[in-house]
Motif scaffolding. Sequence first.
Motif, mmCIF file in Angstrom:
data_model
loop_
_atom_site.group_PDB
_atom_site.id
_atom_site.type_symbol
_atom_site.label_atom_id
_atom_site.label_comp_id
_atom_site.label_asym_id
_atom_site.label_seq_id
_atom_site.Cartn_x
_atom_site.Cartn_y
_atom_site.Cartn_z
ATOM 1 N N LEU A 115 13.293 -38.312 11.773
ATOM 2 C CA LEU A 115 13.968 -38.548 10.498
ATOM 3 C C LEU A 115 13.120 -39.466 9.601
ATOM 4 N N LEU A 116 12.542 -40.510 10.208
ATOM 5 C CA LEU A 116 11.699 -41.410 9.414
ATOM 6 C C LEU A 116 10.482 -40.655 8.866
ATOM 7 N N ALA A 117 9.953 -39.750 9.696
ATOM 8 C CA ALA A 117 8.811 -38.941 9.242
ATOM 9 C C ALA A 117 9.223 -38.044 8.073
ATOM 10 N N ALA A 118 10.458 -37.551 8.107
ATOM 11 C CA ALA A 118 10.931 -36.676 7.021
ATOM 12 C C ALA A 118 11.066 -37.467 5.715
ATOM 13 N N ILE A 119 11.502 -38.727 5.827
ATOM 14 C CA ILE A 119 11.601 -39.567 4.616
ATOM 15 C C ILE A 119 10.202 -39.758 4.025
ATOM 16 N N GLU A 120 9.252 -40.110 4.896
ATOM 17 C CA GLU A 120 7.879 -40.322 4.399
ATOM 18 C C GLU A 120 7.331 -39.035 3.781
ATOM 19 N N ALA A 121 7.583 -37.916 4.453
ATOM 20 C CA ALA A 121 7.041 -36.641 3.945
ATOM 21 C C ALA A 121 7.601 -36.326 2.562
ATOM 22 N N GLU A 122 8.866 -36.673 2.330
ATOM 23 C CA GLU A 122 9.455 -36.388 1.014
ATOM 24 C C GLU A 122 8.899 -37.318 -0.062
ATOM 25 N N ARG A 123 8.638 -38.559 0.299
ATOM 26 C CA ARG A 123 8.213 -39.536 -0.713
ATOM 27 C C ARG A 123 6.705 -39.552 -0.959
ATOM 28 N N ARG A 124 5.925 -39.210 0.047
ATOM 29 C CA ARG A 124 4.474 -39.399 -0.018
ATOM 30 C C ARG A 124 3.799 -38.672 -1.201
ATOM 31 N N PRO A 125 4.116 -37.385 -1.465
ATOM 32 C CA PRO A 125 3.384 -36.709 -2.551
ATOM 33 C C PRO A 125 3.552 -37.415 -3.895
ATOM 34 N N GLU A 126 4.776 -37.859 -4.190
ATOM 35 C CA GLU A 126 4.983 -38.535 -5.478
ATOM 36 C C GLU A 126 4.209 -39.857 -5.529
ATOM 37 N N ILE A 127 4.228 -40.588 -4.416
ATOM 38 C CA ILE A 127 3.538 -41.885 -4.398
ATOM 39 C C ILE A 127 2.029 -41.680 -4.556
ATOM 40 N N GLU A 128 1.490 -40.716 -3.825
ATOM 41 C CA GLU A 128 0.040 -40.478 -3.929
ATOM 42 C C GLU A 128 -0.335 -40.102 -5.361
ATOM 43 N N ALA A 129 0.482 -39.243 -5.980
ATOM 44 C CA ALA A 129 0.190 -38.832 -7.368
ATOM 45 C C ALA A 129 0.313 -40.024 -8.313
ATOM 46 N N ALA A 130 1.338 -40.852 -8.103
ATOM 47 C CA ALA A 130 1.550 -42.001 -8.998
ATOM 48 C C ALA A 130 0.402 -42.998 -8.861
ATOM 49 N N GLN A 131 -0.040 -43.239 -7.629
ATOM 50 C CA GLN A 131 -1.134 -44.207 -7.450
ATOM 51 C C GLN A 131 -2.446 -43.656 -8.003
ATOM 52 N N ALA A 132 -2.668 -42.346 -7.818
ATOM 53 C CA ALA A 132 -3.871 -41.747 -8.417
ATOM 54 C C ALA A 132 -3.791 -41.869 -9.938
ATOM 55 N N GLY A 133 -2.586 -41.669 -10.489
ATOM 56 C CA GLY A 133 -2.384 -41.810 -11.939
ATOM 57 C C GLY A 133 -2.668 -43.233 -12.393
ATOM 58 N N GLN A 134 -2.224 -44.216 -11.611
ATOM 59 C CA GLN A 134 -2.490 -45.614 -11.982
ATOM 60 C C GLN A 134 -3.988 -45.905 -11.974
ATOM 61 N N LEU A 135 -4.683 -45.387 -10.964
ATOM 62 C CA LEU A 135 -6.129 -45.646 -10.893
ATOM 63 C C LEU A 135 -6.848 -44.983 -12.072
ATOM 64 N N ARG A 136 -6.373 -43.785 -12.459
ATOM 65 C CA ARG A 136 -6.953 -43.132 -13.652
ATOM 66 C C ARG A 136 -6.699 -43.989 -14.887
ATOM 67 N N ALA A 137 -5.468 -44.512 -14.982
ATOM 68 C CA ALA A 137 -5.117 -45.330 -16.153
ATOM 69 C C ALA A 137 -6.000 -46.576 -16.214
ATOM 70 N N TYR A 138 -6.239 -47.209 -15.043
ATOM 71 C CA TYR A 138 -7.116 -48.391 -15.049
ATOM 72 C C TYR A 138 -8.522 -48.009 -15.491
#
Length: 400
Positions: free
Chosen positions: A335-358
């Motif tokens: 179940l914990l793995a399922a939570i991470e799997a659901e959240r990870r793509p958005e977080i990775e995209a958001a952090q990549a977006g932040q690095l682009r913004a910087y």
Amino acid sequence: MRRPPMPTPPSVVIAGAGPAGMVLAYQLVGRGVPVRVLEQHPDFEREFRGELIGPSVLPALEQLDLVGTLVERGLARTDVERQMFVGLSRRVTLPGGTERGAVISQPGFLALLHERCSRHPHYRLDFRTTAMRAIREGERVVALETRREGATDRVDGDLFFVCSGRQSKVRKDLVTLELDEKPDDTLWLRFDLSDAPHALPSAVEVHMFGGGVVVVLSATTRSRLQVAYSAPGDVGALRKDLPRLRDALLPRIAEPLRSILAAKLDEHTESQVLRVAIDRLARWHVPGLMFLGDAAHTMGPAGAQGLNLAIRDSIVAANHVLDAIAEGRAVDDTLLAAIEAERRPEIEAAQAGQLRAYGMVQKRLAVQHVMFTILAAVMKVKPMPGFVSAPVMPKHATRA
Ligand SMILES: Cc1cc2nc3c(=O)[nH]c(=O)nc-3n(C[C@H](O)[C@H](O)[C@H](O)COP(=O)(O)OP(=O)(O)OC[C@H]3O[C@@H](n4cnc5c(N)ncnc54)[C@H](O)[C@@H]3O)c2cc1C
């Protein structure tokens, strides 16, 4: 909205009473799950923190019956726009740059969640209690070691969520980082403008001046103005050098605010240096324990996303846990793995977006003018991922 009878729920321990921890507690407690929250601070008064709730979270907080009460109490301003500028006055469109949302008081928000949770006998919050490390039996985490007023203790539970933010002690022992970026630090200043409320900006204004210099102006709910100043170099030293700080900051604020702040900026001005980090755990869970919010993935201030993503983590986590309890499934590592799997793509995209913004804000001012003109045209055809997300909604009604 489902309201099934619940089998015996696990007892949940949450380290950290920030937005991630308290939103999770509120949803679980409201469905009969016993929750104990550990918070190192003596109250919810917090240092500088994110206060802009975006459209990816606002509908969920409305559904959870929180926004109306915050507005009634004068602790939220709705319909606030985030605006981007190159220089003092040229408005530009950046990914997510024209979001509308609500500015909330974080202490007020957290206190409301605590107040609602406190109506339930199966909720407990221990202030002044620091989670130090996880105690394991075999692979599984079975308790957290805590420190309270100099004494060491342990708090046992069936399931642990570590929501203790970017400085999380527990994460250092258990997991490794797969991303660890340190963009320029930010100096935060806070001014009381209750004597000049007309000068408070109605939008959250992000001004980019080239070469990595960014000034963000944001009115809070208590007639105060937060000013964030980011620049290459040591902004900590700048904070201690008032003449240099005035020279760096004031020309980058438009009138009439400039004159008002010129009169107020002195050695007593509230301030804090934010050591900006963008990091992410390689794995967000170990058996029995999961990291959420900044503890799992620390966000930088770019795009005002950390608060929103932390709350989204908690909504998704609560959905999974409450689904499992309702269906009589184990709340286990799968179940914990399922939570991470659901959240990870958005977080990775958001952090990549932040690095682009910087990367973008490092360019010279003239280059930024050209770049944002092109970007605005491109985005009309193809929106950039990483800044705009569809809302995630709680699946289970919370009984306040
Ligand atoms: C100066 C600043 C400005 C920001 N501006 C924005 C913004 O404009 N918009 C935005 O969306 N985001 C912004 N952010 C980011 C946003 O505030 C965070 O991403 C968000 O608060 C993360 O929520 P969280 O609950 O995961 O962690 P936190 O808010 O950090 O909460 C963690 C909680 O855990 C407690 N804690 C820490 N260690 C322990 C321990 N060992 N034991 C027990 N308790 C512990 C802390 O006291 C705190 O209450 C900003 C952050 C900072 C620092």
